[in-house]
Design a protein around this motif. Sequence first.
Motif, PDB file in Angstrom:
ATOM      1  N   ALA A 212       0.833  -1.208   0.000  1.00  0.00           N
ATOM      2  CA  ALA A 212       0.000   0.000   0.000  1.00  0.00           C
ATOM      3  C   ALA A 212       0.864   1.252   0.000  1.00  0.00           C
ATOM      4  CB  ALA A 212      -0.930  -0.007   1.209  1.00  0.00           C
ATOM      5  N   GLU A 213       1.991   1.188   0.663  1.00  0.00           N
ATOM      6  CA  GLU A 213       2.894   2.345   0.736  1.00  0.00           C
ATOM      7  C   GLU A 213       3.499   2.705  -0.611  1.00  0.00           C
ATOM      8  OE1 GLU A 213       3.468   4.382   3.071  1.00  0.00           O
ATOM      9  OE2 GLU A 213       2.799   3.420   4.923  1.00  0.00           O
ATOM     10  N   LYS A 214       3.411   1.804  -1.592  1.00  0.00           N
ATOM     11  CA  LYS A 214       3.988   2.065  -2.908  1.00  0.00           C
ATOM     12  C   LYS A 214       3.153   3.031  -3.755  1.00  0.00           C
ATOM     13  CE  LYS A 214       6.413  -2.363  -3.490  1.00  0.00           C
ATOM     14  NZ  LYS A 214       7.757  -1.818  -3.777  1.00  0.00           N
ATOM     15  N   SER A 215       1.958   3.361  -3.312  1.00  0.00           N
ATOM     16  CA  SER A 215       1.096   4.236  -4.105  1.00  0.00           C
ATOM     17  C   SER A 215       1.804   5.545  -4.435  1.00  0.00           C
ATOM     18  CB  SER A 215      -0.189   4.551  -3.329  1.00  0.00           C
ATOM     19  OG  SER A 215      -0.901   3.380  -3.018  1.00  0.00           O
ATOM     20  N   PRO A 216       1.899   5.899  -5.710  1.00  0.00           N
ATOM     21  CA  PRO A 216       2.574   7.152  -6.066  1.00  0.00           C
ATOM     22  C   PRO A 216       1.785   8.370  -5.584  1.00  0.00           C
ATOM     23  CG  PRO A 216       2.345   5.698  -7.968  1.00  0.00           C
ATOM     24  CD  PRO A 216       1.478   5.140  -6.896  1.00  0.00           C
ATOM     25  N   ASP A 217       2.491   9.371  -5.098  1.00  0.00           N
ATOM     26  CA  ASP A 217       1.829  10.601  -4.661  1.00  0.00           C
ATOM     27  C   ASP A 217       1.182  11.351  -5.820  1.00  0.00           C
ATOM     28  OD1 ASP A 217       2.519  10.181  -2.007  1.00  0.00           O
ATOM     29  OD2 ASP A 217       4.433  11.237  -2.212  1.00  0.00           O
TER      30      ASP A 217
END
Length: 359
Positions: A212-217
């Motif tokens: 989930a932390e990989k989601s691009p800003d």
Amino acid sequence: MARAYNFSAGPAILPEEVLKQAQAELLDFNGTGMSIMEMSHRGKDYSAVHQEAKDNLKKLLNIPDNYSVLFMTGGASTQFSLIPMNLLGEGQTADYITAGAWSSKAIKAAKKLGISVNELANTAKDVPTRVPGNDLEFTPGAAYVHICSNETISGAQVKEFPKTDAPLIADMSSDILSRPLDVSQFGMIYAGAQKNLAPAGVTLVIIRNDLAEKSPDTLPELFQYKHFMENDSLSNTIPTFPVYMIMLVTRWLLEKGGLEGVQKMNEEKAAKLYAAIDASDFYNGTAVPEFRSPMNVTFRLPTEDLEAQFVKEAAAKGMTSLKGHRSVGGIRASIYNAFPAAGVDALIEFMKEFEAANA
């Protein structure tokens, strides 16, 4: 009015006990004088529902602490695009295993984004229907491997999931909570609610936190798994009634003995129906026996005219939605967790009568 035996693939049957409780609480939930549908998604009454729905899912699936339970919208079809948008980094590729209509849609959505994907196997057009075996050559360094655990249209199910170095992502829309799973084998599991969970409107996502932390800003916040994880799926107005129904359905599953208990019920129902198909030359199962789905039982009759007659006469007897998907025809009996054993018995009895009259 008597309840129909609803064989629909989705929106599908819900437990009668759950529907009765929802009916009793529809106008006055928890003594508030309001329906759950009228409440703030940030109020204490809904917050308790939200938390119990997550806790029940964690109990049923034994979800590890490093995973998050998210409630999203847009159905599984939206996830087909969100997965590569969130998890496929620049220069990376992803592996897809195609076994039917839904996994075909998933890879099509990824390709539409202009993303590099590798199709490891494709059995979507195989007849009898099946899923690929586990003799697959995965792409070294792939961002993830995508699979559909149960192909609703073809009636074929993955019985043993492949062991992968890359995170395994599974669309489990049509067999979620139907059998025990080792969640730690997956990077992400997702499912539209309208088959085994609740009414349509909410999509369950179970995702490992590091993914989930990989989601691009650069993605809009409401497209980001990271944003949903950090905000407990509550940054905007959530579909509160479907989540409430997930809470009630998961309560019901826990009362039935959890996933071990419901798997036993599902296997018994499916075994009886497949035995009736196999005992006849009039009916012909469409899935390879070792891949037969316990959720969606698909079969054919000698002619399409007889199939249409079968569907019509069954409906007159209170057995609805038996027509196969328009893309493949035939008969499809969806017998999800909540489908009663008595309905399977009624269908088998009708099948014998219909064969005797028309063979």
